[in-house]
Design an enzyme around this catalytic site. Structure first.
Site, PDB file in Angstrom:
ATOM      1  N   ASN A 142       0.814  -1.212   0.000  1.00 54.18           N
ATOM      2  CA  ASN A 142       0.000   0.000   0.000  1.00 54.18           C
ATOM      3  C   ASN A 142       0.851   1.268   0.000  1.00 54.18           C
ATOM      4  OD1 ASN A 142      -2.339   1.491   0.036  1.00 54.18           O
ATOM      5  ND2 ASN A 142      -2.880   1.031   2.167  1.00 54.18           N
TER       6      ASN A 142
ATOM      7  N   HIS B 124     -14.521  -4.595  11.420  1.00 57.14           N
ATOM      8  CA  HIS B 124     -14.081  -3.261  11.844  1.00 57.14           C
ATOM      9  C   HIS B 124     -15.264  -2.343  12.100  1.00 57.14           C
ATOM     10  CE1 HIS B 124      -9.722  -2.903  10.211  1.00 57.14           C
ATOM     11  NE2 HIS B 124      -9.943  -4.105  10.674  1.00 57.14           N
TER      12      HIS B 124
ATOM     13  N   ARG C 219     -13.500  -5.300  16.038  1.00 63.29           N
ATOM     14  CA  ARG C 219     -12.515  -4.294  16.398  1.00 63.29           C
ATOM     15  C   ARG C 219     -13.231  -2.951  16.475  1.00 63.29           C
ATOM     16  NH1 ARG C 219      -7.597  -1.767  12.700  1.00 63.29           N
ATOM     17  NH2 ARG C 219      -9.205  -0.226  12.260  1.00 63.29           N
TER      18      ARG C 219
ATOM     19  N   TYR D 239      -6.727   7.542  13.717  1.00 62.98           N
ATOM     20  CA  TYR D 239      -6.615   6.299  12.957  1.00 62.98           C
ATOM     21  C   TYR D 239      -7.907   5.465  13.041  1.00 62.98           C
ATOM     22  CZ  TYR D 239      -5.918   1.538  11.741  1.00 62.98           C
ATOM     23  OH  TYR D 239      -6.124   0.314  11.170  1.00 62.98           O
TER      24      TYR D 239
ATOM     25  N   ASP E 113      -7.046  -1.356  17.934  1.00 66.11           N
ATOM     26  CA  ASP E 113      -5.758  -1.122  17.264  1.00 66.11           C
ATOM     27  C   ASP E 113      -5.225   0.252  17.675  1.00 66.11           C
ATOM     28  OD1 ASP E 113      -3.582  -1.014  15.581  1.00 66.11           O
ATOM     29  OD2 ASP E 113      -4.693  -1.561  13.762  1.00 66.11           O
TER      30      ASP E 113
ATOM     31  N   HIS F 178      -2.326   1.316  16.670  1.00 72.37           N
ATOM     32  CA  HIS F 178      -1.635   1.746  15.457  1.00 72.37           C
ATOM     33  C   HIS F 178      -0.351   2.522  15.758  1.00 72.37           C
ATOM     34  CE1 HIS F 178      -1.796   2.460  11.013  1.00 72.37           C
ATOM     35  NE2 HIS F 178      -2.445   1.325  11.078  1.00 72.37           N
TER      36      HIS F 178
ATOM     37  N   GLU G 203      -3.736  -4.007  19.839  1.00 70.19           N
ATOM     38  CA  GLU G 203      -2.811  -4.198  18.712  1.00 70.19           C
ATOM     39  C   GLU G 203      -1.818  -3.043  18.591  1.00 70.19           C
ATOM     40  OE1 GLU G 203      -4.959  -4.815  15.095  1.00 70.19           O
ATOM     41  OE2 GLU G 203      -3.266  -4.280  13.831  1.00 70.19           O
TER      42      GLU G 203
ATOM     43  N   GLU H 264       1.749  -6.582  11.812  1.00 69.12           N
ATOM     44  CA  GLU H 264       1.254  -6.390  10.442  1.00 69.12           C
ATOM     45  C   GLU H 264       2.318  -5.762   9.544  1.00 69.12           C
ATOM     46  OE1 GLU H 264      -2.204  -3.964  11.234  1.00 69.12           O
ATOM     47  OE2 GLU H 264      -1.205  -2.186  10.487  1.00 69.12           O
TER      48      GLU H 264
ATOM     49  N   ARG I 161       0.502 -10.779  14.023  1.00 76.09           N
ATOM     50  CA  ARG I 161      -0.283 -10.217  12.922  1.00 76.09           C
ATOM     51  C   ARG I 161       0.383 -10.412  11.553  1.00 76.09           C
ATOM     52  NH1 ARG I 161      -4.512  -8.569  12.310  1.00 76.09           N
ATOM     53  NH2 ARG I 161      -4.259  -6.378  11.813  1.00 76.09           N
TER      54      ARG I 161
ATOM     55  N   HIS J 263      -3.111 -10.226   9.509  1.00 75.31           N
ATOM     56  CA  HIS J 263      -3.564  -8.954   8.950  1.00 75.31           C
ATOM     57  C   HIS J 263      -4.488  -9.251   7.768  1.00 75.31           C
ATOM     58  CE1 HIS J 263      -2.166  -4.936   6.913  1.00 75.31           C
ATOM     59  NE2 HIS J 263      -3.156  -4.699   7.738  1.00 75.31           N
TER      60      HIS J 263
ATOM     61  N   ASP K 152      -6.104  -3.467   1.900  1.00 82.14           N
ATOM     62  CA  ASP K 152      -4.964  -3.259   1.000  1.00 82.14           C
ATOM     63  C   ASP K 152      -4.253  -4.574   0.688  1.00 82.14           C
ATOM     64  OD1 ASP K 152      -4.466  -2.356   3.883  1.00 82.14           O
ATOM     65  OD2 ASP K 152      -2.428  -2.742   3.250  1.00 82.14           O
TER      66      ASP K 152
ATOM     67  N   GLU L  53      -8.331 -11.156  10.650  1.00 74.84           N
ATOM     68  CA  GLU L  53      -8.953  -9.850  10.375  1.00 74.84           C
ATOM     69  C   GLU L  53      -9.696  -9.917   9.038  1.00 74.84           C
ATOM     70  OE1 GLU L  53      -6.157  -6.650   9.591  1.00 74.84           O
ATOM     71  OE2 GLU L  53      -7.559  -5.134  10.299  1.00 74.84           O
TER      72      GLU L  53
ATOM     73  N   TRP M  67       2.058   7.267  12.047  1.00 74.60           N
ATOM     74  CA  TRP M  67       0.672   7.177  11.595  1.00 74.60           C
ATOM     75  C   TRP M  67       0.131   5.798  11.964  1.00 74.60           C
ATOM     76  CZ3 TRP M  67      -1.963   3.949   8.102  1.00 74.60           C
ATOM     77  CH2 TRP M  67      -3.339   4.252   8.023  1.00 74.60           C
TER      78      TRP M  67
HETATM   79  O1  EZ4 Z   1      -3.556   0.613   8.618  1.00 70.69           O
HETATM   80  O2  EZ4 Z   1      -3.268  -2.045   6.256  1.00 70.69           O
HETATM   81  O3  EZ4 Z   1      -5.154  -3.573  11.537  1.00 70.69           O
HETATM   82  N1  EZ4 Z   1      -5.175  -3.053  10.466  1.00 70.69           N
HETATM   83  C1  EZ4 Z   1      -4.466  -1.985  10.114  1.00 70.69           C
HETATM   84  C2  EZ4 Z   1      -4.588  -1.562   8.675  1.00 70.69           C
HETATM   85  C3  EZ4 Z   1      -3.409  -0.710   8.193  1.00 70.69           C
HETATM   86  C4  EZ4 Z   1      -3.369  -0.723   6.681  1.00 70.69           C
HETATM   87  C5  EZ4 Z   1      -2.180   0.090   6.146  1.00 70.69           C
HETATM   88  O4  EZ4 Z   1      -2.108  -0.042   4.758  1.00 70.69           O
HETATM   89  O5  EZ4 Z   1      -3.774  -1.413  10.919  1.00 70.69           O
HETATM   90  O6  EZ4 Z   1      -5.812  -0.898   8.482  1.00 70.69           O
HETATM   91 CO    CO Z   2      -3.376  -2.756  12.553  1.00 70.84          CO
END
Ligand code: EZ4
Ligand code: CO
Length: 406
Positions: A41, A126, A151, A163, A214, A216, A240, A266, A287, A316, A320, A343, A406
């Site tokens: 991605n 999600h 999630r 996020y 998550d 992130h 996560e 991931e 992941r 994961h 993407d 997921e 991010w």
């Molecule tokens: O942000 O795959 O748990 N899932 C994630 C994803 C990631 C994307 C990044 O391309 O964290 O949504």
């Molecule tokens: Co994630």
């Protein structure tokens, strides 16, 4: 004995049915073909070049039956080991070769991996919303649709784009612009909001649904330890990516302070990213994906290693990753003894049409189907109608402008 399956041709197909996907198609002179996902991605073209310039030329003429040798050839032979580009290119080849071999033998992939350990693969969906009430309604929608694991991500007061929160609830896609969108992050605001979300969800939905979250990569180890502790009363299935995992030592601090289960990996691309986290019992779920970690050949090795410490899989499965990765992941999940959860973010109807597949969703689970191979393919004529669109993932800054994760 399976007769030789000489690789006659291989090519890369780039298509954008709502978002970009890179696919490798390998053809053998026996007429059997296989496909693999090579999507990275926001950095898609790097893998395209890697495959076209450096991998495809060395594949031609090889015997597709020798999956392990080809994996070792691409891994050791590059000299420059690992990294997301290299390992996704290797993964694409590996997925296509397992597909070819299973098709040549006339069996679904899970059969070739060692057979089914379970008949279905439990998935989590999600749920996200602008605030706690909206996220809670989204969780309700998933539970009504049969999911048993969800999630949950929610908006944070004062932050425009935290996020995991999107307008189009079903098809979350953060890579929306040709240049990265800039978002602002505030850890204190988030640390107040996250426990309030899960308290509200437990009050409304009771103890039974599996709830996941998550982070992130947004927190420091100490902040992550605090969050894990404050979430303990709400019994999360996992928290996560609480902090970046480049330094596995960082997880010792988190682990020392909370029993909230941890899921990481991931962004991992090999067993070397995961080894110390696993062997020091610093995580509970891994992941790592088929696509991210060099294909089925390598992910299987990581999962076996993880099983020694009772670490379970949680592949994961964001949008993407193309339906080809999802198909491979489901065959892997169906076999792997230390399966945890999978997921599942739904692809758009356009993506599903470009990548016809044998798996289907029912009652909170995905089913591999019984098609031979991994059961996913690409409709090249349809793919050609969706040309590549340059897009990158967002970035995050703290309120004073400091670059963040991010
Ligand atoms: O942000 O795959 O748990 N899932 C994630 C994803 C990631 C994307 C990044 O391309 O964290 O949504
Ligand atoms: Co994630």
């Amino acid at each position: 004995m399976l007769p030789p399956l000489r690789i006659r041709a291989a090519r890369v197909i780039v298509t954008s049915p709502g978002r970009n996907f890179v696919t490798l198609k390998i053809e053998t002179d026996q007429g059997v073909h296989g496909v693999g996902d090579a999507t990275l991605n926001g950095r898609e073209k790097a893998v395209v070049a890697y495959l076209e310039d450096h991998v495809i030329p060395v594949l031609i003429g090889r015997d597709a039956r020798n999956i392990e040798d080809i994996w070792q050839y691409l891994y050791r032979g590059a000299y420059w080991r690992r990294g997301p580009v290299t390992m996704r290119a290797i993964a694409a080849v590996d997925m296509a070769l397992w597909d070819i071999k299973a098709k040549a033998l006339g069996v679904p992939l899970y059969d070739l991996l060692g057979g089914a350990s379970r008949d279905r693969v439990r998935v989590y969906g999600h749920a996200n919303g602008a605030d706690i009430a909206e996220t809670s309604d989204e969780v309700a929608r998933y539970l009504e649709a049969g999911y048993t694991a969800v999630r949950a991500q929610t908006g944070v007061p004062g932050l425009a784009k935290p996020y995991g929160v999107s307008k189009d609830k079903d098809f979350y896609e953060p890579a929306e612009a040709s240049l990265p969108v800039e978002t602002v992050w505030s850890t204190p605001a988030y640390l107040r909001q996250a426990p309030a979300l899960f308290e509200a969800l437990r009050v409304r939905f009771g103890a039974e649904p599996l709830l996941l979250h998550d982070v992130h990569h947004r927190l420091t180890p100490q902040e992550a330890a605090r969050l894990g502790k404050s979430l303990e009363p709400f019994d999360l299935f996992w928290m996560e990516d609480p902090t970046p995992a480049e330094n596995p030592e960082a997880f010792r601090l988190i682990r020392a302070h909370t029993t909230t289960p941890l899921a990481v990996g991931e962004v991992f691309n090999s067993i070397w990213d995961a080894k110390d986290l696993i062997a020091n019992q610093l995580i509970d779920y891994l992941r790592a994906t088929v696509l991210g970690c060099g294909g089925i050949t390598h992910l299987r090795r990581i999962a076996d290693f993880a099983s020694l410490w009772q670490v379970r899989t949680g592949c994961h499965g964001a949008t993407d990753l193309s339906p080809i990765t999802m198909a491979c992941a489901l065959h892997f999940d169906r076999w792997v003894p230390n399966f945890g959860i999978q997921e599942y973010m739904r692809h758009t109807a356009e993506t599903d049409a470009v990548f016809p597949h044998a798996y289907h969703f029912e009652a909170g689970a995905l089913f591999t189907g019984e098609a031979i191979g991994h059961g996913a393919d690409i409709d090249e004529a349809l793919a050609a109608k969706y040309p590549y669109e340059p897009r990158q993932l967002p970035i995050a800054r703290l309120e004073d402008g400091t670059m963040w994760n991010w």
